[in-house]
Design a protein around this motif. Sequence first.
Motif, PDB file in Angstrom:
ATOM      1  N   CYS A  26       0.864  -1.176   0.000  1.00 29.73           N
ATOM      2  CA  CYS A  26       0.000   0.000   0.000  1.00 29.73           C
ATOM      3  C   CYS A  26       0.901   1.226   0.000  1.00 29.73           C
ATOM      4  O   CYS A  26       1.591   1.498   0.980  1.00 29.73           O
ATOM      5  N   ILE A  27       0.910   1.943  -1.107  1.00 29.92           N
ATOM      6  CA  ILE A  27       1.661   3.197  -1.191  1.00 29.92           C
ATOM      7  C   ILE A  27       0.656   4.291  -0.860  1.00 29.92           C
ATOM      8  O   ILE A  27      -0.132   4.718  -1.703  1.00 29.92           O
ATOM      9  N   TRP A  36      -7.833   8.521  10.834  1.00 28.22           N
ATOM     10  CA  TRP A  36      -8.152   7.180  10.345  1.00 28.22           C
ATOM     11  C   TRP A  36      -9.108   7.283   9.154  1.00 28.22           C
ATOM     12  O   TRP A  36     -10.213   7.793   9.267  1.00 28.22           O
ATOM     13  N   ARG A  37      -8.654   6.771   7.991  1.00 26.79           N
ATOM     14  CA  ARG A  37      -9.462   6.848   6.768  1.00 26.79           C
ATOM     15  C   ARG A  37      -9.584   5.471   6.126  1.00 26.79           C
ATOM     16  O   ARG A  37      -9.239   4.460   6.724  1.00 26.79           O
ATOM     17  N   ASP A  38     -10.049   5.450   4.890  1.00 28.54           N
ATOM     18  CA  ASP A  38     -10.311   4.191   4.193  1.00 28.54           C
ATOM     19  C   ASP A  38      -9.081   3.314   4.052  1.00 28.54           C
ATOM     20  O   ASP A  38      -9.152   2.103   4.273  1.00 28.54           O
ATOM     21  N   SER A  39      -7.956   3.910   3.673  1.00 27.69           N
ATOM     22  CA  SER A  39      -6.763   3.085   3.425  1.00 27.69           C
ATOM     23  C   SER A  39      -6.308   2.364   4.688  1.00 27.69           C
ATOM     24  O   SER A  39      -5.975   1.168   4.639  1.00 27.69           O
ATOM     25  N   LEU A  53       2.437  -4.276   3.640  1.00 33.80           N
ATOM     26  CA  LEU A  53       3.519  -3.301   3.725  1.00 33.80           C
ATOM     27  C   LEU A  53       2.905  -1.944   3.389  1.00 33.80           C
ATOM     28  O   LEU A  53       2.526  -1.682   2.246  1.00 33.80           O
ATOM     29  N   TYR A  54       2.788  -1.092   4.399  1.00 30.01           N
ATOM     30  CA  TYR A  54       2.126   0.206   4.268  1.00 30.01           C
ATOM     31  C   TYR A  54       3.209   1.276   4.190  1.00 30.01           C
ATOM     32  O   TYR A  54       3.867   1.588   5.180  1.00 30.01           O
ATOM     33  N   PHE A  55       3.430   1.830   3.002  1.00 29.65           N
ATOM     34  CA  PHE A  55       4.452   2.849   2.800  1.00 29.65           C
ATOM     35  C   PHE A  55       3.834   4.226   3.012  1.00 29.65           C
ATOM     36  O   PHE A  55       2.969   4.658   2.263  1.00 29.65           O
TER      37      PHE A  55
END
Length: 100
Positions: A26-27, A36-39, A53-55
């Motif tokens: 997730c870039i 706090w949002r959708d992603s 892996l949240y970049f």
Amino acid sequence: MAKFRENPSDVAALERPTIQRQTFLCIATRAWDSLWRDSQQIMSRVAVHNRVLYFEPGRNPDRSVIEEWLRNVPNYVRLPIREPLPNLLVIPTPSSLPYA
């Protein structure tokens, strides 16, 4: 009026994940610890059965270029990867170019 009854096999199918033991990248456009949002919500749910892996973005547009450069200097040497949830790694990316 008839009551709605769930078929037990349908309920079990909904609880069973369709994608398991995969790695998601997730870039993101916002930091993990920001509002706090959708992603963040989607990635936290995906991380239950997968690795995520949240970049995080490297540049905060609310700060000056020099402030951001000084904040990101450690990220050029070693990335401080953290794991806020099991299977979810948050990786801050160093800012290499300022916003236009």
